[in-house]
Design a protein around this motif. Structure first.
Motif, PDB file in Angstrom:
ATOM      1  N   PHE A  93       0.818  -1.211   0.000  1.00  0.00           N
ATOM      2  CA  PHE A  93       0.000   0.000   0.000  1.00  0.00           C
ATOM      3  C   PHE A  93       0.850   1.259   0.000  1.00  0.00           C
ATOM      4  CE2 PHE A  93      -3.907  -2.198   2.087  1.00  0.00           C
ATOM      5  CZ  PHE A  93      -4.144  -2.863   0.900  1.00  0.00           C
ATOM      6  N   GLU A  94       2.004   1.212   0.646  1.00  0.00           N
ATOM      7  CA  GLU A  94       2.910   2.358   0.631  1.00  0.00           C
ATOM      8  C   GLU A  94       3.322   2.661  -0.806  1.00  0.00           C
ATOM      9  OE1 GLU A  94       5.064   5.610   1.593  1.00  0.00           O
ATOM     10  OE2 GLU A  94       3.688   4.531   2.912  1.00  0.00           O
ATOM     11  N   GLY A  95       3.605   1.620  -1.564  1.00  0.00           N
ATOM     12  CA  GLY A  95       3.948   1.799  -2.977  1.00  0.00           C
ATOM     13  C   GLY A  95       2.815   2.420  -3.774  1.00  0.00           C
ATOM     14  N   ILE A  96       1.607   1.990  -3.512  1.00  0.00           N
ATOM     15  CA  ILE A  96       0.433   2.537  -4.212  1.00  0.00           C
ATOM     16  C   ILE A  96       0.222   3.990  -3.827  1.00  0.00           C
ATOM     17  CG2 ILE A  96      -2.091   2.406  -4.384  1.00  0.00           C
ATOM     18  CD1 ILE A  96      -1.732  -0.683  -4.139  1.00  0.00           C
ATOM     19  N   ARG A  97       0.333   4.310  -2.533  1.00  0.00           N
ATOM     20  CA  ARG A  97       0.174   5.706  -2.095  1.00  0.00           C
ATOM     21  C   ARG A  97       1.254   6.583  -2.702  1.00  0.00           C
ATOM     22  NH1 ARG A  97      -0.681   3.178   2.848  1.00  0.00           N
ATOM     23  NH2 ARG A  97       1.329   3.924   3.615  1.00  0.00           N
ATOM     24  N   HIS A  98       2.486   6.091  -2.698  1.00  0.00           N
ATOM     25  CA  HIS A  98       3.592   6.865  -3.258  1.00  0.00           C
ATOM     26  C   HIS A  98       3.378   7.092  -4.762  1.00  0.00           C
ATOM     27  CE1 HIS A  98       7.601   8.414  -3.898  1.00  0.00           C
ATOM     28  NE2 HIS A  98       7.757   7.527  -4.872  1.00  0.00           N
ATOM     29  N   TRP A  99       2.986   6.047  -5.476  1.00  0.00           N
ATOM     30  CA  TRP A  99       2.734   6.182  -6.914  1.00  0.00           C
ATOM     31  C   TRP A  99       1.636   7.217  -7.155  1.00  0.00           C
ATOM     32  CZ3 TRP A  99      -1.105   6.118 -10.405  1.00  0.00           C
ATOM     33  CH2 TRP A  99      -0.744   6.054 -11.748  1.00  0.00           C
ATOM     34  N   SER A 100       0.568   7.164  -6.378  1.00  0.00           N
ATOM     35  CA  SER A 100      -0.552   8.102  -6.532  1.00  0.00           C
ATOM     36  C   SER A 100      -0.101   9.538  -6.336  1.00  0.00           C
ATOM     37  CB  SER A 100      -1.668   7.777  -5.537  1.00  0.00           C
ATOM     38  OG  SER A 100      -2.174   6.490  -5.761  1.00  0.00           O
TER      39      SER A 100
END
Length: 120
Positions: A93-100
């Motif tokens: 989820f950290e990766g998804i938040r960062h990508w967003s």
């Protein structure tokens, strides 16, 4: 049995529904920082209603991602924490938040371009 999320009858679809939900991503991110009470989660996760927070927390608890502890006080004190299984989602989820956050400007430009074409 071999699990296949692309098979419509596979129970992994239920897990995908849970973890692909924006509220799940935000709640897991909040709980990554430590144990939280309901009111703390509601304040931290902007825009979530009490009903949606309750539903999401119940689902996360049912799926073994969050644990709920009720203390016998007046009024009752309830705390939520990530389980070991729930912690396995933190880096995803950290990766998804960062990508967003890193790509929002490009996404907004693409939307603007798409909407301006008039063939949508």
């Amino acid at each position: 049995m071999r699990w296949d999320v692309y098979n419509e009858r596979c129970p992994t679809r239920m897990v995908l529904d849970r973890i692909a939900d924006k509220w799940t991503v935000l709640i897991i991110g909040s709980l990554e920082k430590g144990t939280r009470r309901f009111g703390d989660l509601r304040r931290e996760v902007g825009g979530i209603s009490q009903k949606m927070l309750t539903q999401t927390l119940r689902g996360l608890e049912r799926d073994g991602l969050v644990t709920r502890v009720i203390y016998a006080t007046v009024p009752p004190k309830v705390e939520y924490s990530l389980t070991d299984l729930g912690r396995t989602l933190v880096s995803v989820f950290e990766g998804i938040r960062h990508w967003s956050e890193s790509n929002i400007e490009e996404v907004l430009k693409a939307r603007e371009f798409y909407d301006s074409r008039g063939d949508a």
